[in-house]
Design an enzyme around this catalytic site. Structure first.
Site, PDB file in Angstrom:
ATOM      1  N   GLU A  33       0.847  -1.196   0.000  1.00  0.00           N
ATOM      2  CA  GLU A  33       0.000   0.000   0.000  1.00  0.00           C
ATOM      3  C   GLU A  33       0.881   1.243   0.000  1.00  0.00           C
ATOM      4  O   GLU A  33       1.761   1.378   0.838  1.00  0.00           O
ATOM      5  CB  GLU A  33      -0.910   0.014   1.231  1.00  0.00           C
ATOM      6  N   GLY A 183     -24.884  11.115 -10.813  1.00  0.00           N
ATOM      7  CA  GLY A 183     -24.720   9.734 -10.373  1.00  0.00           C
ATOM      8  C   GLY A 183     -24.662   9.634  -8.859  1.00  0.00           C
ATOM      9  O   GLY A 183     -24.974  10.585  -8.130  1.00  0.00           O
ATOM     10  N   GLU A 204     -26.658  17.375 -15.311  1.00  0.00           N
ATOM     11  CA  GLU A 204     -26.507  16.004 -15.777  1.00  0.00           C
ATOM     12  C   GLU A 204     -26.705  15.925 -17.295  1.00  0.00           C
ATOM     13  O   GLU A 204     -27.676  16.451 -17.833  1.00  0.00           O
ATOM     14  CB  GLU A 204     -27.507  15.099 -15.062  1.00  0.00           C
ATOM     15  N   VAL A 238     -22.217  20.093 -20.330  1.00  0.00           N
ATOM     16  CA  VAL A 238     -21.279  21.126 -19.888  1.00  0.00           C
ATOM     17  C   VAL A 238     -20.202  21.323 -20.948  1.00  0.00           C
ATOM     18  O   VAL A 238     -19.648  20.357 -21.487  1.00  0.00           O
ATOM     19  CB  VAL A 238     -20.641  20.736 -18.533  1.00  0.00           C
ATOM     20  N   GLY A 272     -17.561  10.326 -12.876  1.00  0.00           N
ATOM     21  CA  GLY A 272     -17.094   8.947 -12.944  1.00  0.00           C
ATOM     22  C   GLY A 272     -15.686   8.776 -12.410  1.00  0.00           C
ATOM     23  O   GLY A 272     -15.051   9.722 -11.940  1.00  0.00           O
ATOM     24  N   MET A 319     -17.966  -0.336 -10.361  1.00  0.00           N
ATOM     25  CA  MET A 319     -16.938   0.086  -9.415  1.00  0.00           C
ATOM     26  C   MET A 319     -17.558   0.187  -8.027  1.00  0.00           C
ATOM     27  O   MET A 319     -17.928   1.261  -7.551  1.00  0.00           O
ATOM     28  CB  MET A 319     -16.321   1.415  -9.861  1.00  0.00           C
ATOM     29  N   ALA A 321     -17.316  -1.397  -3.882  1.00  0.00           N
ATOM     30  CA  ALA A 321     -16.445  -2.050  -2.901  1.00  0.00           C
ATOM     31  C   ALA A 321     -16.839  -3.506  -2.683  1.00  0.00           C
ATOM     32  O   ALA A 321     -15.980  -4.396  -2.599  1.00  0.00           O
ATOM     33  CB  ALA A 321     -16.492  -1.281  -1.578  1.00  0.00           C
ATOM     34  N   HIS A 445     -43.893  -7.259  11.798  1.00  0.00           N
ATOM     35  CA  HIS A 445     -44.697  -6.028  11.779  1.00  0.00           C
ATOM     36  C   HIS A 445     -44.458  -5.264  13.075  1.00  0.00           C
ATOM     37  O   HIS A 445     -44.446  -5.855  14.148  1.00  0.00           O
ATOM     38  CB  HIS A 445     -46.178  -6.365  11.650  1.00  0.00           C
TER      39      HIS A 445
END
Length: 467
Positions: A33, A183, A204, A238, A272, A319, A321, A445
């Site tokens: 890491e 998103g 969007e 955009v 994204g 994508m 986890a 319930h």
């Protein structure tokens, strides 16, 4: 030179889960890491910190707008963004410390530094002080994840024009946050600052938000978020983002082709993510990438180099986890000679707005495109006693079932605790349950889960009890 059976590059959910499962199966295991804390994007600058801020902002929202309806009278609440960020960091530390504990518990060797291939059997780890160490491995798993992407004409200054990473550490509540992208990430972080008092406008390109989810969810969430005060500019492309001091101006074209502008003091670019393969030295190992920069793998998540595997955001697919975690276990068990499986159709997707949004299996749009004969059952959360008791009356449950066999093909939810409720759909579909199976299963319930039973009843023969 250190030698290991399995070496994992990247310690996000996919990487650390793969390492733990490999160690459990008896492999000598190492994990590399580059950052000083384990957990990858998810635990450090993604899933966990965003949920911490969502929870904090939700408490503030309830204190400001909903407590009085429950008979709780308090003075005007104030949002302390610095304390919220501090608490978020405390949550991050608790989780990353937990991963370190798990590495020690499972006797996994942790290398801090940048891992890059020297060959198909060796990795060089370059540490922060410039020193290097070489690892010899039998198998390696690439789990380096992804990073935010942008549009080619946008300059991310990471001060006013920001990504999700910077949005988790703002020192002030924006006056007007403009979010490019409708998103999951944009809506979640937009919700955080909307609740804290910011004006939020979502721009969007598509004609709906959360475009990959079932259309009913998009329609319902749009309605709910508009009611909360979020503004939307849909079917809007955009073309420019310009910063002038503390002001960010976004220029775009609407669905009529006319130029429109919107100004804010912050602009969150949430269009994204892209696979992170920089500095891996894949060419030295001979590992191939596809046309989108993802590591190419076969059905066993094996690259074109037999002893090198890849999982998570760095390969094709959602994508998420939990998708990466499933793949990490899959690879470790494959290396041990077992026969694991991952059903990619049953990887749930969740949006942690409030109400939450969750879906699994086929959407109605997909079934139409595939020419599958299906039936639909739905039930509004508003009709539940539990929803009325808590005040969480927005949303619905929608179940899609095969017209002939009644097998559940998809479940889609907008509502309180949808992120938890969707597991019922995953389990039902893993065992190929019918809508009738769900409808005849007792649901406690009063609970939100009763809406799933009622939607199943609706799908089986338009016979819900409470509607």
């Amino acid at each position: 030179m250190s030698q290991f059976d399995v070496t994992v590059i990247g310690s996000g959910p996919g990487g650390y889960v793969a390492a733990i499962r490999a160690a459990q199966l008896g492999f000598t295991t190492a994990i590399i890491e580059k950052y000083p804390t384990l957990g990858g994007t998810c635990l450090n600058v993604g899933c966990i910190p965003s949920k911490a801020l969502l929870d904090s902002s939700e408490h503030f929202e309830n204190a400001k707008h909903n407590f009085a309806g429950h008979g709780i009278i308090i003075n005007e609440p104030q949002a302390d963004i610095a304390r919220m960020i501090e608490r978020k960091n405390e949550v991050i530390k608790q989780n990353t410390d937990g991963i370190s504990y798990l590495m020690n518990k499972n006797k996994i060797t942790v290398f801090e530094g940048v891992g890059s291939f020297e060959s198909a059997t060796q990795i060089k780890v370059t540490k922060n002080d410039g020193s290097t160490e070489t690892i010899d491995f039998k198998y390696t798993i690439i789990a380096t994840g992804s990073k935010p992407t942008s549009l080619p004409f946008i300059t991310l200054d990471k001060e006013r024009v920001i990504t999700s990473t910077e949005a988790l550490n703002l020192k002030e509540i924006p006056k007007h946050l403009v979010v490019i992208g409708g998103g999951v990430i944009g809506l979640e972080l937009g919700s955080v600052y909307l609740r804290l008092g910011a004006q939020v406008t979502v721009v969007e390109f598509m004609d709906k938000i959360i475009p990959t989810m079932d259309g009913a969810l998009s329609k319902e969430l749009t309605k709910v978020l508009k009611k909360q005060g979020m503004k939307f500019m849909l079917s809007t492309a955009v073309s420019a983002v310009e910063r002038n001091g503390d002001t960010v101006k976004i220029t775009a074209k609407d669905k009529k082709g006319e130029e429109v502008t919107v100004e804010g003091d912050y602009c969150l670019v949430s269009v994204g993510r892209k696979p992170f393969t920089d500095g891996l030295g894949l060419e030295k190992a001979g590992v191939e990438l596809d046309e989108r920069g993802r590591v190419k793998t076969n059905d066993n998540l094996q690259t074109n180099v037999a002893n090198i595997y890849a999982i998570g955001d760095v390969i094709k697919g959602a994508m998420l986890a939990h998708k990466a975690e499933e793949e990490g276990v899959f690879v470790a068990e494959t290396l041990a000679g077992q026969k694991p499986h991952v059903n990619y159709n049953l990887i749930p997707g969740v949006v942690y707005t409030w109400p939450e949004v969750a879906g699994v299996g086929k959407t109605e749009e997909q079934l139409k495109e595939e020419g599958v004969a299906y039936k639909v059952g739905s039930f509004p959360m508003r009709a539940l006693g539990r929803s009325r008791a808590s005040g969480d009356v927005d949303g619905l449950v929608k179940i899609l079932a095969d017209e002939k066999t009644d097998e559940v093909l998809g479940m889609h939810i907008v509502g309180a605790r949808a992120a938890d409720l969707i597991a019922e759909g995953v389990i039902a579909m893993e065992f190929r349950a019918s809508a009738e199976d769900i409808a005849r299963s007792s649901h406690a319930h009063p609970t939100y889960a009763e809406a799933i039973k009622e939607a199943a009843l609706d799908a089986t023969g338009k016979r819900p009890i409470h509607m």
